[in-house]
Design a protein around this motif. Structure first.
Motif, PDB file in Angstrom:
ATOM      1  N   LEU A 167      35.892  35.811  41.207  1.00  8.00           N
ATOM      2  CA  LEU A 167      35.151  35.000  42.304  1.00  8.00           C
ATOM      3  C   LEU A 167      34.526  34.204  41.411  1.00  8.00           C
ATOM      4  CD1 LEU A 167      34.570  38.792  43.898  1.00  8.00           C
ATOM      5  CD2 LEU A 167      35.878  36.857  44.974  1.00  8.00           C
ATOM      6  N   PRO A 168      34.110  33.462  42.387  1.00  7.48           N
ATOM      7  CA  PRO A 168      32.746  32.110  41.695  1.00  7.48           C
ATOM      8  C   PRO A 168      31.522  32.972  41.365  1.00  7.48           C
ATOM      9  CG  PRO A 168      33.703  31.456  43.579  1.00  7.48           C
ATOM     10  CD  PRO A 168      34.704  32.767  43.996  1.00  7.48           C
ATOM     11  N   TRP A 169      31.115  32.517  40.695  1.00  3.35           N
ATOM     12  CA  TRP A 169      29.461  33.167  40.667  1.00  3.35           C
ATOM     13  C   TRP A 169      28.594  31.804  40.067  1.00  3.35           C
ATOM     14  CZ3 TRP A 169      27.013  36.676  42.128  1.00  3.35           C
ATOM     15  CH2 TRP A 169      25.971  36.764  41.565  1.00  3.35           C
TER      16      TRP A 169
ATOM     17  N   SER B 259      28.814  28.926  35.466  1.00  3.22           N
ATOM     18  CA  SER B 259      28.467  30.037  35.470  1.00  3.22           C
ATOM     19  C   SER B 259      30.151  30.261  34.984  1.00  3.22           C
ATOM     20  CB  SER B 259      27.876  31.018  36.412  1.00  3.22           C
ATOM     21  OG  SER B 259      26.676  30.795  36.454  1.00  3.22           O
ATOM     22  N   PRO B 260      30.539  32.315  34.612  1.00  2.35           N
ATOM     23  CA  PRO B 260      32.329  32.562  34.424  1.00  2.35           C
ATOM     24  C   PRO B 260      32.298  32.670  35.348  1.00  2.35           C
ATOM     25  CG  PRO B 260      30.781  33.375  32.831  1.00  2.35           C
ATOM     26  CD  PRO B 260      29.749  32.852  33.440  1.00  2.35           C
ATOM     27  N   ARG B 261      33.979  32.871  35.684  1.00  2.00           N
ATOM     28  CA  ARG B 261      33.671  33.702  37.342  1.00  2.00           C
ATOM     29  C   ARG B 261      33.677  35.335  36.722  1.00  2.00           C
ATOM     30  NH1 ARG B 261      36.839  30.739  40.864  1.00  2.00           N
ATOM     31  NH2 ARG B 261      38.361  32.503  41.429  1.00  2.00           N
ATOM     32  N   LEU B 262      33.617  36.040  37.762  1.00  2.00           N
ATOM     33  CA  LEU B 262      33.262  37.797  37.973  1.00  2.00           C
ATOM     34  C   LEU B 262      34.775  37.914  38.595  1.00  2.00           C
ATOM     35  CD1 LEU B 262      32.504  38.774  40.539  1.00  2.00           C
ATOM     36  CD2 LEU B 262      30.316  38.055  39.988  1.00  2.00           C
TER      37      LEU B 262
ATOM     38  N   VAL C 101      33.504  40.217  33.522  1.00  2.00           N
ATOM     39  CA  VAL C 101      33.791  38.596  33.559  1.00  2.00           C
ATOM     40  C   VAL C 101      34.832  38.082  32.440  1.00  2.00           C
ATOM     41  CG1 VAL C 101      32.730  39.386  31.136  1.00  2.00           C
ATOM     42  CG2 VAL C 101      31.868  36.897  32.451  1.00  2.00           C
TER      43      VAL C 101
ATOM     44  N   TRP D 212      23.676  38.312  33.534  1.00  4.38           N
ATOM     45  CA  TRP D 212      25.195  37.726  34.498  1.00  4.38           C
ATOM     46  C   TRP D 212      25.865  36.318  32.800  1.00  4.38           C
ATOM     47  CZ3 TRP D 212      29.574  39.162  35.706  1.00  4.38           C
ATOM     48  CH2 TRP D 212      30.343  38.764  35.550  1.00  4.38           C
TER      49      TRP D 212
ATOM     50  N   SER E 256      28.260  30.663  30.582  1.00  2.00           N
ATOM     51  CA  SER E 256      29.651  30.588  30.377  1.00  2.00           C
ATOM     52  C   SER E 256      29.921  30.317  28.799  1.00  2.00           C
ATOM     53  CB  SER E 256      29.489  28.901  30.728  1.00  2.00           C
ATOM     54  OG  SER E 256      30.184  28.880  31.235  1.00  2.00           O
TER      55      SER E 256
ATOM     56  N   SER F 237      23.124  32.336  33.503  1.00  3.08           N
ATOM     57  CA  SER F 237      23.219  32.367  34.956  1.00  3.08           C
ATOM     58  C   SER F 237      22.309  33.068  35.850  1.00  3.08           C
ATOM     59  CB  SER F 237      24.556  33.644  34.777  1.00  3.08           C
ATOM     60  OG  SER F 237      25.734  32.264  34.245  1.00  3.08           O
TER      61      SER F 237
ATOM     62  N   TYR G 107      29.373  39.580  48.578  1.00  2.00           N
ATOM     63  CA  TYR G 107      31.143  39.859  47.870  1.00  2.00           C
ATOM     64  C   TYR G 107      30.201  41.248  48.078  1.00  2.00           C
ATOM     65  CZ  TYR G 107      31.483  35.942  45.483  1.00  2.00           C
ATOM     66  OH  TYR G 107      32.105  34.110  44.635  1.00  2.00           O
TER      67      TYR G 107
END
Lengths: 367, 367
Positions: A56-58, A76-79, A178, B58, B61, B76, B119
């Motif tokens: 999922l996108p964060w 941000s990195p995806r979760l 992550v 969180w 990146s 983030s 989510y």
């Protein structure tokens, strides 16, 4: 909130008026329930029923800024997000208990999409009358397993239901991970020429539980293979191994996992029975109990489909992790072009047969 | 994984050899179970048992870059994470069902720390024999509630347990939200001078369920107040309302929520009975059933402690949201300095009394 229900139930009420045990067994009936009843209702672009975890996108820190106009602000990195409930019976078995299972099972679902597990939630549903000491032991197991898997249990909930309305203890865990690597792991990417490997011997988790249930005794106790898998997967990704497909071998076992991959990628997965690692005592127990190791649930095993060029590196990494799991990784087959997704197996005497998905329920409440 | 259990069970086995229904009731026994048995085992700096949801960092990146050396790369935004299992009996009740509850309950736990819910995960534990149509109706309710609350159901799990080992259907949901406002909401911030307000009338959820269970009938059906609360909270935050303390009024009701806040902030919370909004029919039902509205669970109500300067704005925002919930927000009391956390109430006839936390179980399986 009280809108009339517009549609009729998509599963034939004539054929299945009630939910059966097999609807939770990891086989065809469970897939039917999910594909026909659950997924269409919850349908949204982010729900992916073909993966062990959703990715999922964060949101970035400043939602108003447009990343393309501000290249210094990285997204941000995806979760990764997943959940499983654990209803294993009995609660304790050789090699683990419902608590170790509830931590490792969810950690492994995150690992199967290539995520590093970070946080777990714990929902306990306790039946009135559960010995307090039992609850305490399970909670301690969970913490031990979380420490080993390097995840934090950060939030929880406890509910108690009346005596006779539960079965001692059910546990739900949800996990957040992550995505540290841009590489996507998805069964659709599996392609002809990939090799198929497993990280260790099959069947111990299911047989460990069946042995307790049926009172079977062996010379040496068969212990569940329950273990966290994230470190091994992350190490492969760090080493540049291109993992095309990855599945942990829980409900439905190896056969169901391979069928899921083959169906998603429209390929033939051809495995050789002689290559599939099963301990002698597990094989013996399967014969006594009339079970097929291909369909038995494991809790520390996965199958990976990777390019042949990466196989040697992958095996070396998995071997380094196998000291803790007591079994050797190995190649069990290859991926071939096919008109539709199928799984085939060459038997010990050289005959070839189809390996179907589990149709109903082989071992209920194994996880 | 099989380390010997080093400690003995921290809850007196002599006194509580078994888990009781009351251990899940939201009162003193539940707090004891969590504080003495669960929290110490899971103990880590991120686990916060005093909040409805955990708030967590969180990763940015690029984990190798040091934000302080690179001021253009913002960290983030923090995430909020929570879980609840739902074991309500019966599954359907006026104003909702276990599905609406499972979505709104978890959405509201995220809202209570000021997060925007994004989510949800869904874990279904189905008892063999549940009518397929029932499962279908609940799944549809969940989707409807998710759409209204603007969250996505992104991952799930279905388990089936043998007949007689469950109670139709249990649902776990876990939720992830994003912290869009730097302002922390925590009971420790509540201070003397704050006003105490609720967003609507109390007791409807619990009474709606008790009415079904006991076959009570009223002139007009009492409907659960079950509703999502995130929009109202986020609007207050956007308007600059300083929310010091915020709790949804579920298990244990208003009395337990106020006691939790008072204990965390070491203050007296003084409320006036005459100000507490309870519908006439709910009050009547409470009298018949011998229940106190202060202890009844609600599923669309919260209590907020905010500076007096912000009260008018907060009430105006909550009033705009109350059309959907059918009840008026109002101020019910104030926060005073005290040597230790207590809750007091001035009765209709002017007498003052202590309001204790629920000690055991008033209404089992209300959520």
């Amino acid at each position: 909130m009280n809108n009339p229900i517009a549609l009729t139930c998509p599963i034939s009420i004539q054929r299945y008026p009630h939910v059966l045990l097999a609807h939770g067994g990891g086989g065809t009936l469970m897939h039917q329930l999910i594909d026909q009843l659950i997924a269409p209702a919850f349908g949204n672009p982010l729900l992916n029923v073909q993966q062990d975890a959703a990715t999922l996108p964060w949101p970035s820190s400043n939602p108003s800024s447009n990343p393309s106009s501000n290249p210094t602000s990285l997204p941000s990195p995806r979760l990764a997000f997943t959940t499983d409930s654990y209803v294993v019976h009995p609660l304790f078995f050789p090699g683990g208990d419902i608590g170790t299972l509830a931590v490792n099972g969810t950690v492994n679902d995150l690992a199967m999409v290539g995520a590093r597990p970070l946080y777990l939630s714990v929902g306990l549903i306790v039946e009135e009358g559960l010995p307090m000491e039992t609850l305490w032991r399970v909670v301690q197991s969970m913490q031990q397993a979380a420490a080993i898997a390097n995840v934090h249990i950060v939030t929880g909930d406890t509910k108690v239901v009346d005596r006779g309305k539960g079965d001692g203890l059910f546990i739900n865990t949800a996990g957040i991970g992550v995505m540290e690597y841009p590489q996507a792991i998805a069964p659709q990417q599996v392609q002809p020429g990939d090799v198929v490997l497993v990280n260790g011997d099959l069947g111990r988790h299911g047989i460990a539980i069946m042995a307790v249930r049926s009172g079977l005794e062996f010379e040496t106790t068969i212990e569940s293979d329950c273990a966290p898998l994230a470190d091994a997967v992350l190490e492969m990704l760090a080493a540049g191994v291109e993992i095309h497909g990855l599945r942990d071998l829980t409900r439905g076992g190896l056969a169901s996992a391979l069928n899921e991959i083959a169906a998603a990628a429209h390929v033939e997965i051809a495995i050789a029975e002689v290559c599939i690692p099963v301990q002698e005592e597990v094989r013996g127990a399967c014969e006594i109990l009339g079970l097929d190791p291909l369909y038995i649930a494991n809790e520390g095993r996965f199958v990976a489909c990777i390019p042949a060029k990466d196989a040697e590196r992958a095996i070396a990494i998995l071997r380094a992790h196998s000291s803790s799991t007591g079994s050797e990784p190995c190649i069990i087959g290859e991926v071939k072009a096919a008109a539709q997704g199928i799984v085939t197996m060459t038997s010990r005497i050289g005959a070839q047969r189809m390996v179907d998905m589990l149709s109903g329920e082989q071992l209920p409440r194994i996880c």
